[in-house]
Scaffold this motif. Structure first.
Motif, PDB file in Angstrom:
ATOM      1  N   PHE A  45       0.808  -1.218   0.000  1.00 12.36           N
ATOM      2  CA  PHE A  45       0.000   0.000   0.000  1.00 12.36           C
ATOM      3  C   PHE A  45       0.844   1.272   0.000  1.00 12.36           C
ATOM      4  O   PHE A  45       0.693   2.129  -0.841  1.00 12.36           O
ATOM      5  N   SER A 233     -23.465   5.644 -10.620  1.00 14.88           N
ATOM      6  CA  SER A 233     -22.007   5.557 -10.513  1.00 14.88           C
ATOM      7  C   SER A 233     -21.322   6.605 -11.381  1.00 14.88           C
ATOM      8  O   SER A 233     -20.190   6.440 -11.806  1.00 14.88           O
ATOM      9  N   PHE A 246      -8.914   3.871  -1.942  1.00 13.89           N
ATOM     10  CA  PHE A 246      -8.610   2.934  -0.865  1.00 13.89           C
ATOM     11  C   PHE A 246      -9.111   1.530  -1.164  1.00 13.89           C
ATOM     12  O   PHE A 246      -8.460   0.555  -0.845  1.00 13.89           O
ATOM     13  N   LEU A 247     -10.281   1.420  -1.776  1.00 11.23           N
ATOM     14  CA  LEU A 247     -10.883   0.100  -1.918  1.00 11.23           C
ATOM     15  C   LEU A 247     -10.804  -0.475  -3.330  1.00 11.23           C
ATOM     16  O   LEU A 247     -11.099  -1.643  -3.532  1.00 11.23           O
ATOM     17  N   ASP A 248     -10.433   0.321  -4.332  1.00 11.39           N
ATOM     18  CA  ASP A 248     -10.300  -0.225  -5.684  1.00 11.39           C
ATOM     19  C   ASP A 248      -8.893  -0.044  -6.252  1.00 11.39           C
ATOM     20  O   ASP A 248      -8.198  -1.001  -6.539  1.00 11.39           O
ATOM     21  N   ARG A 250      -6.224   1.250  -4.912  1.00 11.95           N
ATOM     22  CA  ARG A 250      -5.157   1.043  -3.948  1.00 11.95           C
ATOM     23  C   ARG A 250      -4.066   2.105  -4.039  1.00 11.95           C
ATOM     24  O   ARG A 250      -2.893   1.810  -3.910  1.00 11.95           O
ATOM     25  N   TRP A 252      -3.129   4.660  -1.886  1.00 12.73           N
ATOM     26  CA  TRP A 252      -3.376   5.254  -0.573  1.00 12.73           C
ATOM     27  C   TRP A 252      -2.883   6.682  -0.438  1.00 12.73           C
ATOM     28  O   TRP A 252      -3.586   7.527   0.108  1.00 12.73           O
TER      29      TRP A 252
ATOM     30  N   THR B  54     -20.427 -10.341  -1.617  1.00 16.49           N
ATOM     31  CA  THR B  54     -20.279 -10.067  -3.044  1.00 16.49           C
ATOM     32  C   THR B  54     -19.438  -8.833  -3.332  1.00 16.49           C
ATOM     33  O   THR B  54     -19.274  -7.959  -2.490  1.00 16.49           O
ATOM     34  N   ASP B  56     -18.347  -6.149  -6.984  1.00 13.88           N
ATOM     35  CA  ASP B  56     -18.806  -5.839  -8.330  1.00 13.88           C
ATOM     36  C   ASP B  56     -17.665  -5.555  -9.291  1.00 13.88           C
ATOM     37  O   ASP B  56     -17.896  -5.137 -10.409  1.00 13.88           O
ATOM     38  N   SER B  57     -16.440  -5.768  -8.851  1.00 12.61           N
ATOM     39  CA  SER B  57     -15.339  -5.646  -9.805  1.00 12.61           C
ATOM     40  C   SER B  57     -14.135  -6.410  -9.275  1.00 12.61           C
ATOM     41  O   SER B  57     -13.982  -6.597  -8.071  1.00 12.61           O
ATOM     42  N   GLU B  59     -11.197  -5.384  -9.267  1.00 13.66           N
ATOM     43  CA  GLU B  59     -10.350  -4.456  -8.508  1.00 13.66           C
ATOM     44  C   GLU B  59     -10.793  -4.410  -7.046  1.00 13.66           C
ATOM     45  O   GLU B  59      -9.969  -4.460  -6.140  1.00 13.66           O
ATOM     46  N   ALA B  60     -12.107  -4.327  -6.840  1.00 11.20           N
ATOM     47  CA  ALA B  60     -12.619  -4.261  -5.471  1.00 11.20           C
ATOM     48  C   ALA B  60     -12.303  -5.551  -4.724  1.00 11.20           C
ATOM     49  O   ALA B  60     -11.900  -5.534  -3.562  1.00 11.20           O
ATOM     50  N   TYR B  62      -9.869  -7.684  -5.333  1.00 11.18           N
ATOM     51  CA  TYR B  62      -8.431  -7.768  -5.083  1.00 11.18           C
ATOM     52  C   TYR B  62      -8.025  -6.845  -3.931  1.00 11.18           C
ATOM     53  O   TYR B  62      -7.293  -7.248  -3.024  1.00 11.18           O
ATOM     54  N   ALA B  63      -8.531  -5.614  -3.968  1.00 13.27           N
ATOM     55  CA  ALA B  63      -8.176  -4.654  -2.919  1.00 13.27           C
ATOM     56  C   ALA B  63      -8.624  -5.162  -1.555  1.00 13.27           C
ATOM     57  O   ALA B  63      -7.906  -5.061  -0.566  1.00 13.27           O
ATOM     58  N   LYS B  64      -9.816  -5.751  -1.514  1.00 12.02           N
ATOM     59  CA  LYS B  64     -10.332  -6.230  -0.232  1.00 12.02           C
ATOM     60  C   LYS B  64      -9.486  -7.409   0.259  1.00 12.02           C
ATOM     61  O   LYS B  64      -9.158  -7.496   1.443  1.00 12.02           O
ATOM     62  N   LYS B  66      -6.392  -7.924  -0.374  1.00 13.36           N
ATOM     63  CA  LYS B  66      -5.118  -7.384   0.094  1.00 13.36           C
ATOM     64  C   LYS B  66      -5.282  -6.778   1.495  1.00 13.36           C
ATOM     65  O   LYS B  66      -4.441  -6.974   2.368  1.00 13.36           O
ATOM     66  N   LEU B  67      -6.367  -6.059   1.676  1.00  8.99           N
ATOM     67  CA  LEU B  67      -6.628  -5.436   2.973  1.00  8.99           C
ATOM     68  C   LEU B  67      -6.714  -6.486   4.060  1.00  8.99           C
ATOM     69  O   LEU B  67      -6.235  -6.307   5.163  1.00  8.99           O
ATOM     70  N   TYR B  83      -6.921 -11.610 -13.301  1.00 14.42           N
ATOM     71  CA  TYR B  83      -6.584 -11.460 -11.886  1.00 14.42           C
ATOM     72  C   TYR B  83      -6.058 -12.754 -11.284  1.00 14.42           C
ATOM     73  O   TYR B  83      -5.354 -12.740 -10.283  1.00 14.42           O
ATOM     74  N   ASN B 164     -19.767  -1.380 -14.967  1.00  5.95           N
ATOM     75  CA  ASN B 164     -18.915  -0.581 -14.091  1.00  5.95           C
ATOM     76  C   ASN B 164     -17.582  -1.306 -13.930  1.00  5.95           C
ATOM     77  O   ASN B 164     -17.142  -1.593 -12.837  1.00  5.95           O
TER      78      ASN B 164
ATOM     79  N   LEU C 119      -5.070  -1.668  10.147  1.00  7.75           N
ATOM     80  CA  LEU C 119      -4.149  -2.479   9.360  1.00  7.75           C
ATOM     81  C   LEU C 119      -2.754  -2.434   9.952  1.00  7.75           C
ATOM     82  O   LEU C 119      -2.064  -3.444  10.043  1.00  7.75           O
ATOM     83  N   LEU C 125     -10.286  -7.055  10.747  1.00  5.66           N
ATOM     84  CA  LEU C 125     -11.497  -6.341  10.393  1.00  5.66           C
ATOM     85  C   LEU C 125     -12.694  -7.246  10.665  1.00  5.66           C
ATOM     86  O   LEU C 125     -12.827  -8.302  10.085  1.00  5.66           O
ATOM     87  N   ARG C 222     -28.006  -1.557  -4.466  1.00  4.36           N
ATOM     88  CA  ARG C 222     -27.238  -1.333  -5.688  1.00  4.36           C
ATOM     89  C   ARG C 222     -27.660  -2.275  -6.800  1.00  4.36           C
ATOM     90  O   ARG C 222     -27.565  -1.965  -7.976  1.00  4.36           O
TER      91      ARG C 222
END
Lengths: 285, 346, 256
Positions: A45, A233, A246-248, A250, A252, B54, B56-57, B59-60, B62-64, B66-67, B83, B164, C119, C125, C222
């Protein structure tokens, strides 16, 4: 430290309170400041070296446009809230006390209801097959359904709907304090309604206006779920950009830098609020 | 001595607790990408409770992941092709123990042992599908829509929907310009961005949670859609047609992977085997309209599903089709920048 | 002569505020699948809501989280208010300032800063991170509520208690707590509602092991129009209405 033995309770309380705030308020905010001057790292990050790239990126004309657009929508939201809220608070303050309390209660009821659910309710109204369109078509006022959902206007409507009480409450409190004698005096001195409004009412309610602006403008830049639901969107807010970083994406440092700009905006607004209050205080004394 | 006894008691109590805890499988998947019936049947059969979250992408997702790297949050995820290779190279995945997987041999030989994961050490194909054009034939008049480029037509102003999904949207932009949808050339990506900005006034919304919904809601008439979503919409909205664009369709394969710190890899393996049963794979393909890579399952499909061109394209449909591949982090950043600009523009 | 105009205006604004909510409530009893046309009265969406296991679990998780966050923030908030009110200590202004920052800073900033902290420190989390975050953003509201109560309070009572030889703790327990009780309850209810409603902060600091209602609603909304959301919204509305009336009742009763 003799006080520890003498006042164990006091010490315990202070340690707990300080500990909580230092750990969960001060430290995280410092972390964000730190992150904003570091370098993006795909693995961890953030990483060294320190630099101001994130801020430079922020003022890249391309991103600046994003920010200005978000600011524009937030400003429009604030303006609409003010235009609706100002006369509203005025009218409210003229009612009998008992009635005022009831109406204030009615004003905060929606605020206690889940904001997502309320945003969703708006979606039901604004949709092409939604109730507004079907009623208007039923009345024969329009032939084609209006395109309202997934537009900039829908985002602004959503934000106004969620944030209006935050504008009205501080305005109401200044109108409530507005002393009738001042208005009468102004009238006696020969000022017309309009002059009284411009020279007496507006300056005296300014702190309320600024407080309302502060309470509306900042959330209006951060409530990312409103563009997600009502804006298709699109029509992103700064909040969406921060969330995406932060969430897509990355990135930071960039997200952190953006949030620091938000914080600074808040600080400036608060300062303005303070100054205006002081001025009123001096004049009133 | 007393303390020791207490500690012992506590330890017994704790271990006692953990063994009684119900088994849970944390499944991280695209929204509307697994029929509820499959989850229920898995729970009944194994007693393992599935917690279905769930995204929706890619990227989301992957980022999650990683987090949540260290907190061992998810046991199973379903990334798209590009990916899978990214996550494999970054050492984010647990190797899949083939001895615990039944039914791998039934998978389409053309969809296993791909470059993204040689010998399928880390991934097992779940479904594959395409992203093509959706056209509401009730509302679209005049020339039929046959190519991505048709979306730029003025008559669709305010009626276009895009997914999206950064890669897919740029894929369209790049293909219309005649480039590869997997381009890593910043110049070409910028050109695609410029091209897409011309489309933006027409774009009403982006949606990857359920791309069929804006069409069903009547908000949009034409645009992108996933084939499975088009199939799901068939019943309620027969006028919605799935079109294979002339420039070539976007093709992808989604695979099961087990994140490195999965808490319950055992259950993850069980779940993969469960899905690989021909009967279950067939059920999934039938319910959500995407194509199963499971050849044994394809034979069990009813004719109307197996012959549905949206779910199972003919070879001609796949002319010019391009599979999404990994483009590296650097190119991804370029995409990400233009993507944000694109979406926040008016 | 112009009296009706302001009143008509007030009514109009209230209509605009309440129409969406009213539509939501009415349509939650709608039998039709589509969210737009009326298909007769029915409770089917309430039924399908309670048959949805994931939903019910998220509901319990949310309730439990709100309950614990409200309780913890009330305890810490009350102690903070007491400390600010009674003690002189260095950095009092800084403490005040930090509370102010939490209350005023945009939620999203609080969210990312807490995420970064969790983190870095290695807090998983899930429930714990959510609890810490929710307590933090509820805290200033509790402090303010309690402070307001304390500021109108006669200082001679604690003095008398001290003179009679009560320790600080005893005095707090026997004199101050009863006085601030209504404020504590009001603060608790406010914290409970804030926690139940939060989307922004929770989006960042939640993990899959602990899914909560707002996030569940978010993903449902959504995806598209889901009549279940109407039913859920109506339930939440009734619930918060009860909470709000309760807190108003407590506050007005205590004023007398």
């Amino acid at each position: 430290m003799p006080s520890i033995t003498r006042q164990p309770f006091r010490t315990a309380v202070l340690v707990l309170v300080w500990g909580w705030l230092l750990f969960l308020v001060l430290a995280p905010n410092l972390l964000v400041v730190g992150a904003s001057v570091m370098t993006r790292d795909p693995g961890t990050f953030i990483s060294l070296p320190l630099n101001l790239d994130a801020y430079r990126q922020l003022f890249d004309p391309l991103y600046l446009e994003v920010f200005l657009h978000s600011l524009y929508m937030a400003a429009m939201t604030t303006l609409v809230c003010l235009l609706i809220g100002y006369p509203f608070a005025w009218a409210l303050s003229k009612l009998g006390k008992q009635r005022q309390l009831l109406l204030i209660f009615l004003l905060i009821v929606p605020f206690w209801t889940n904001s997502l659910v309320r945003t969703y309710a708006l979606k039901m109204l604004l949709a092409t097959n939604g109730l507004i369109n079907s009623s208007l078509m039923g009345l024969g006022w329009i032939d084609e359904p209006l395109q309202m959902l997934y537009t900039e206007g829908a985002v602004i409507i959503g934000l106004v709907y969620l944030l209006l009480p935050f504008m009205i409450l501080p305005l109401y409190s200044v109108f409530d304090d507005l002393r009738q004698e001042l208005l009468l005096a102004s009238h006696d001195l020969g000022a017309g309604r309009f002059a009284t409004f411009i020279h007496v009412i507006v300056p005296l309610t300014l702190p309320g206006v600024l407080a309302g602006v502060m309470l509306v403008l900042l959330p209006a830049m951060g409530l990312f779920f409103v563009p997600d639901i009502l804006g298709g969107s699109r029509n992103l807010l700064v909040g969406n950009v921060i969330k995406n970083q932060f969430l897509d994406a990355r990135n930071w440092p960039f997200g952190a830098a953006a949030s620091i700009v938000l914080t600074i905006t808040m600080a400036i607004l608060m300062l303005a609020h303070r100054l205006s209050k002081q001025r009123i205080g001096e004049e009133g004394a | 001595m007393k303390k020791l006894a207490l500690a012992g008691l506590l330890a017994v109590g704790l271990t006692g607790c953990s063994s009684e805890e119900p088994k849970v499988l944390n499944l991280y998947n695209w929204s509307e990408y697994m029929p509820q019936e499959v989850l229920t049947r898995f729970e009944e059969e194994t007693g393992i409770q599935v917690v279905y979250t769930t995204y929706d992408s890619n990227e989301a997702m992957y980022a999650k992941l990683k987090l949540l790297d260290d907190s061992a949050a998810y046991d199973l995820a379903v990334p798209s092709t590009y990916y899978v290779s990214k996550m494999r190279q970054e050492d984010l995945l647990l190797p899949i123990d083939r001895s615990k997987i039944e039914g791998f041999d039934k998978l389409d030989p053309e969809l296993v042992n791909l470059d993204i994961d040689p010998d399928n050490k880390f991934s097992i194909p779940y479904l594959w599908g395409t992203t093509g054009l959706a056209v509401d034939t009730d509302d679209v008049e005049g020339e039929p829509v046959t190519a991505w480029a048709d979306l730029w037509d003025e008559r669709f102003e305010g009626r276009v929907m895009l997914t999206n999904d950064m890669r897919e949207v740029f894929h369209v932009g790049l293909r219309v310009l005649g480039y590869s949808g997997n381009s890593t050339d910043p110049q070409q990506i910028e050109e695609a961005y410029e091209k897409l900005t011309e489309l933006m006034p027409s774009v009403r919304t982006f949606n990857s949670d359920a791309p069929r919904v804006p069409y069903l809601e009547g908000e949009t008439d034409v645009g992108m859609i996933w084939n499975g979503e088009a199939v799901m919409a068939e019943e309620t909205m027969p006028s919605l047609e799935y079109v294979y664009p002339e420039e070539g369709i976007i093709a992808w394969l989604d695979s099961f992977v087990i994140p490195k710190n999965a808490k319950n890899p055992e259950a993850a393996h069980q779940f993969i085997s469960f899905v690989l049963q021909p009967e279950i794979s067939a059920l999934i393909s039938e319910e959500i309209g995407y194509a199963t890579p499971n050849l044994a399952a394809r034979e069990m499909l009813p004719d109307d599903v197996a012959n549905n061109r949206a779910s199972y394209p003919t070879p001609e449909d796949m002319t010019n089709a391009e599979f999404q591949v990994d483009i590296g982090d650097e190119a991804l950043q370029v995409y990400a920048k233009y993507w944000e600009m694109l979406k926040s523009g008016r | 002569m112009t009296r009706w105009l302001p009143r008509a205006y007030l009514v109009l604004v209230y209509l605009l505020l309440y129409i969406p909510i009213g539509v939501l409530v009415v349509f939650s009893f709608n039998d039709s699948r589509s969210g737009y046309t009326w298909g007769g009265l029915s409770l089917r969406w309430y039924q399908s809501l309670f048959n949805n296991n994931a939903m019910v679990e998220a509901m319990w998780n949310s309730l439990w989280l709100a309950l614990s966050a409200a309780t913890v923030s009330t305890v810490i908030g009350a102690l903070t208010a007491l400390a600010l009110h009674r003690y002189r200590f260095r950095g009092k202004k800084v403490l005040n300032g930090m509370l102010f920052v939490v209350m005023m800073s945009p939620e999203i900033v609080l969210a990312i800063s807490l995420l970064a902290l969790f983190l870095l420190v290695g807090i998983q989390l899930g429930y714990v991170s959510l609890l810490l975050a929710h307590v933090t953003f509820c805290l200033p509201f509790v402090v303010i509520t309690v402070m307001a109560r304390l500021s109108g309070f006669d200082e001679s009572l604690p003095e008398a208690a001290r003179d009679l030889g009560a320790s600080d703790f005893t005095m707090t327990r026997t004199v101050l707590i009863p006085v601030i009780m209504p404020a504590l309850l009001a603060g608790w209810l406010l914290g409970f509602t804030l926690s139940l409603d939060d989307v922004v902060v929770s989006t960042f600091v939640s993990g899959p092991s602990y899914e909560i209602l707002p996030l569940r609603i978010y993903s449902m909304v959504r995806v598209g129009l889901k009549p279940e959301v109407n039913a859920l919204g109506t339930l939440l509305l009734v619930f918060s209405l009860v909470m709000l009336m309760l807190s108003q009742w407590i506050l007005t009763r205590s004023k007398r």
